[in-house]
Design an enzyme around this catalytic site. Structure first.
Site, PDB file in Angstrom:
ATOM      1  N   TYR A 163      26.682  39.279  41.028  1.00 51.44           N
ATOM      2  CA  TYR A 163      27.176  40.625  41.303  1.00 51.44           C
ATOM      3  C   TYR A 163      28.558  40.579  41.927  1.00 51.44           C
ATOM      4  O   TYR A 163      29.048  39.507  42.306  1.00 51.44           O
ATOM      5  CB  TYR A 163      26.200  41.381  42.215  1.00 51.44           C
ATOM      6  N   LYS A 210      28.016  34.026  43.734  1.00 51.02           N
ATOM      7  CA  LYS A 210      27.619  35.339  44.259  1.00 51.02           C
ATOM      8  C   LYS A 210      26.400  35.857  43.493  1.00 51.02           C
ATOM      9  O   LYS A 210      26.490  36.725  42.630  1.00 51.02           O
ATOM     10  CB  LYS A 210      28.810  36.313  44.159  1.00 51.02           C
TER      11      LYS A 210
END
Ligand code: PMP
Length: 285
Positions: free
Chosen positions: A33, A149
């Site tokens: 994300y 991430k």
């Protein structure tokens, strides 16, 4: 006001924005994300965020399912449809929907892309920055690739909850050697007694924050010195200033760590100046 989300090619009313129960993001956190700040309706540091997104995707062996230009259009469209002036845009890409099985699905599935946006309370954030926030330390028990991430944020969730329950806004994660790695969703910084900025070097043990990297440019332009290295919790307790950085909080001064007062208990001049100067160095799309 109605909210909208982008889900796999469609802009949907928020209440209808859903993904399948066998989406691999939901089942395995097999998804990455990004979060971008929105200011005056514009994306901040889009290029850097999309660069990091591509690094995260590469690391989990997933391809960006559309061109960067097309993705940029989607991000802006979601911001516009939700009429975001000041806020954030969230983007998540998972390995798609497939029968629950750890191995990558064969044949490859279409990745699932979700984009949402929401307004942030600017007045509240500025009030927090003016007063400074409290953080508490918790053990860093995350996996070994937090530079990617991914949405696998359970340790971060638990750390943040501990902080909230102790009356703090953020948790600082401390590794086995007693060094601060980063915050639950922020990078951690201190200013030493002789005025040097210290933040942990970006290896696999922290997420290389975009705000962190933009701040490097600001710090250099302002003639300050940065040291990228480990710093112990004890060094943070004795620091002249402390602060956290993230796309949605910018530079947020820290005035208490584990109940100990940092500096004179007020946001310091370095953090305050960097907060003011930040957007001169960020890219506005
Ligand atoms: N560390 C972690 C663990 C984070 O989740 C975030 C926010 N995504 C950051 C640092 C700060 O990164 P950025 O400046 O890109 O928002």
């Amino acid at each position: 006001m109605s909210r909208y989300a982008y889900v796999n090619g469609r802009y949907l009313p928020f209440r209808d924005a859903m993904v399948h129960v066998e989406d691999r993001g939901y089942q395995f956190a097999d998804a990455v994300y990004e979060v971008c700040e929105v200011r005056a309706g514009r994306l901040i540091d889009e290029r850097r965020h999309l660069d990091r997104l591509e690094r995260s995707l590469n690391a989990i062996r997933l391809r960006l399912p559309m061109s960067r230009a097309a993705l940029g259009v989607v991000l802006r469209e979601v911001v516009a449809r939700n009429r975001i002036g000041f806020g954030m845009v969230y983007l998540q890409i998972s390995r798609g929907v497939a029968r629950r099985d750890l191995a990558f699905p064969v044949p490859e599935r279409a990745p699932c892309i979700v984009v949402t946006a929401r307004a942030l309370n600017r007045v509240r954030l500025e009030a927090l920055a003016a007063a400074g926030i409290a953080v508490v330390s918790v053990p860093d028990d995350r996996w070994g690739r937090v530079d990617i991430k991914t949405v696998g944020l359970l340790p971060n969730v638990l750390a943040r909850q501990t902080a909230i329950e102790k009356g703090a806004r953020e948790a600082w994660l401390v590794d086995e050697s007693g060094a601060v790695t980063e915050g639950a969703s922020t990078n951690a910084w201190i200013v030493t007694g002789d005025g040097r900025l210290v933040t942990r070097h970006a290896d696999r043990a922290i997420l290389g924050g975009i705000t962190r990297s933009v701040l490097f440019d600001a710090v250099k332009a302002l003639g300050l010195t940065i040291e990228e290295r480990r710093f112990a919790l004890a060094e943070a307790y004795a620091a002249r200033e402390a602060f956290i950085t993230s796309a949605t909080q910018n530079v947020m001064p820290v005035v208490r760590i584990d109940g100990r007062v940092i500096g004179d208990g007020k946001p310091g001049p370095v953090a305050t100046t960097l907060r003011q100067e930040f957007h001169r160095f960020a890219e506005t799309g």
